[in-house]
Write a protein that holds these residues in place. Sequence first.
Motif, PDB file in Angstrom:
ATOM      1  N   ALA A  83      46.043  39.105  50.064  1.00  0.00           N
ATOM      2  CA  ALA A  83      45.262  39.875  51.030  1.00  0.00           C
ATOM      3  C   ALA A  83      43.797  39.472  51.039  1.00  0.00           C
ATOM      4  O   ALA A  83      43.034  39.926  51.887  1.00  0.00           O
ATOM      5  CB  ALA A  83      45.388  41.359  50.716  1.00  0.00           C
ATOM      6  N   GLY A  84      43.393  38.623  50.093  1.00  0.00           N
ATOM      7  CA  GLY A  84      42.005  38.174  50.046  1.00  0.00           C
ATOM      8  C   GLY A  84      41.052  39.181  49.432  1.00  0.00           C
ATOM      9  O   GLY A  84      39.860  39.161  49.708  1.00  0.00           O
ATOM     10  N   VAL A  85      41.568  40.054  48.584  1.00  0.00           N
ATOM     11  CA  VAL A  85      40.743  41.081  47.944  1.00  0.00           C
ATOM     12  C   VAL A  85      40.335  40.587  46.559  1.00  0.00           C
ATOM     13  O   VAL A  85      41.155  40.045  45.819  1.00  0.00           O
ATOM     14  CB  VAL A  85      41.532  42.414  47.831  1.00  0.00           C
ATOM     15  CG1 VAL A  85      40.731  43.459  47.099  1.00  0.00           C
ATOM     16  CG2 VAL A  85      41.929  42.909  49.210  1.00  0.00           C
ATOM     17  N   ALA A  86      39.068  40.784  46.216  1.00  0.00           N
ATOM     18  CA  ALA A  86      38.582  40.402  44.886  1.00  0.00           C
ATOM     19  C   ALA A  86      39.173  41.347  43.845  1.00  0.00           C
ATOM     20  O   ALA A  86      39.267  42.549  44.067  1.00  0.00           O
ATOM     21  CB  ALA A  86      37.056  40.465  44.835  1.00  0.00           C
ATOM     22  N   ILE A  87      39.568  40.782  42.703  1.00  0.00           N
ATOM     23  CA  ILE A  87      40.222  41.565  41.666  1.00  0.00           C
ATOM     24  C   ILE A  87      39.377  41.538  40.413  1.00  0.00           C
ATOM     25  O   ILE A  87      38.879  40.498  39.992  1.00  0.00           O
ATOM     26  CB  ILE A  87      41.621  40.977  41.337  1.00  0.00           C
ATOM     27  CG1 ILE A  87      42.461  40.872  42.585  1.00  0.00           C
ATOM     28  CG2 ILE A  87      42.319  41.849  40.295  1.00  0.00           C
ATOM     29  CD1 ILE A  87      43.714  40.059  42.360  1.00  0.00           C
ATOM     30  N   GLY A  88      39.236  42.701  39.801  1.00  0.00           N
ATOM     31  CA  GLY A  88      38.606  42.808  38.493  1.00  0.00           C
ATOM     32  C   GLY A  88      39.590  43.471  37.557  1.00  0.00           C
ATOM     33  O   GLY A  88      40.383  44.319  37.965  1.00  0.00           O
ATOM     34  N   PHE A  89      39.578  43.066  36.317  1.00  0.00           N
ATOM     35  CA  PHE A  89      40.493  43.625  35.340  1.00  0.00           C
ATOM     36  C   PHE A  89      39.732  44.531  34.384  1.00  0.00           C
ATOM     37  O   PHE A  89      38.647  44.187  33.929  1.00  0.00           O
ATOM     38  CB  PHE A  89      41.210  42.527  34.555  1.00  0.00           C
ATOM     39  CG  PHE A  89      42.076  41.669  35.410  1.00  0.00           C
ATOM     40  CD1 PHE A  89      43.322  42.096  35.795  1.00  0.00           C
ATOM     41  CD2 PHE A  89      41.641  40.442  35.855  1.00  0.00           C
ATOM     42  CE1 PHE A  89      44.133  41.310  36.609  1.00  0.00           C
ATOM     43  CE2 PHE A  89      42.427  39.643  36.659  1.00  0.00           C
ATOM     44  CZ  PHE A  89      43.680  40.090  37.042  1.00  0.00           C
TER      45      PHE A  89
END
Length: 138
Positions: free
Chosen positions: A126-132
């Motif tokens: 979806a092109g969403v930035a991910i942070g863990f």
Amino acid sequence: MTSRFATRFDARPLSTPNLAPMIGVLLAVFTVVATGSVGLEKAMKLDSPGCFLGWLGVHQARPIQISIQHDGQAYVGAHRAASIRDAVAIAIHEARTHGGNGVQLRADPDVRYEVVALAVKDLNDAGVAIGFINEDIR
């Protein structure tokens, strides 16, 4: 007792070291450093979470948080979703409509890797930035 200070005419010139043998070593070190640092900017992209800087009067949007429990329940923020796929879909919709900085993903240590990998794949598609979110385990 007289002391005699050297004037500019009396001082002996300093001998200079021969740096010619070091040119090969310096060239080798430069080559290793230059080739090793070529792809560092592509190695890992880190996005810091949003925050409120009250003393500056600046407000940044906070990322949406997905939390996956060990029993398979998924939450978007404080709201429970029907499934993990629904939680990811809600988070993608929220990130697109409210212009958030991305999605933070938190999973219990007992959650299977495949579940987290599917959520990450859907967010990447979806092109969403991910942070863990990392926490101390037990």
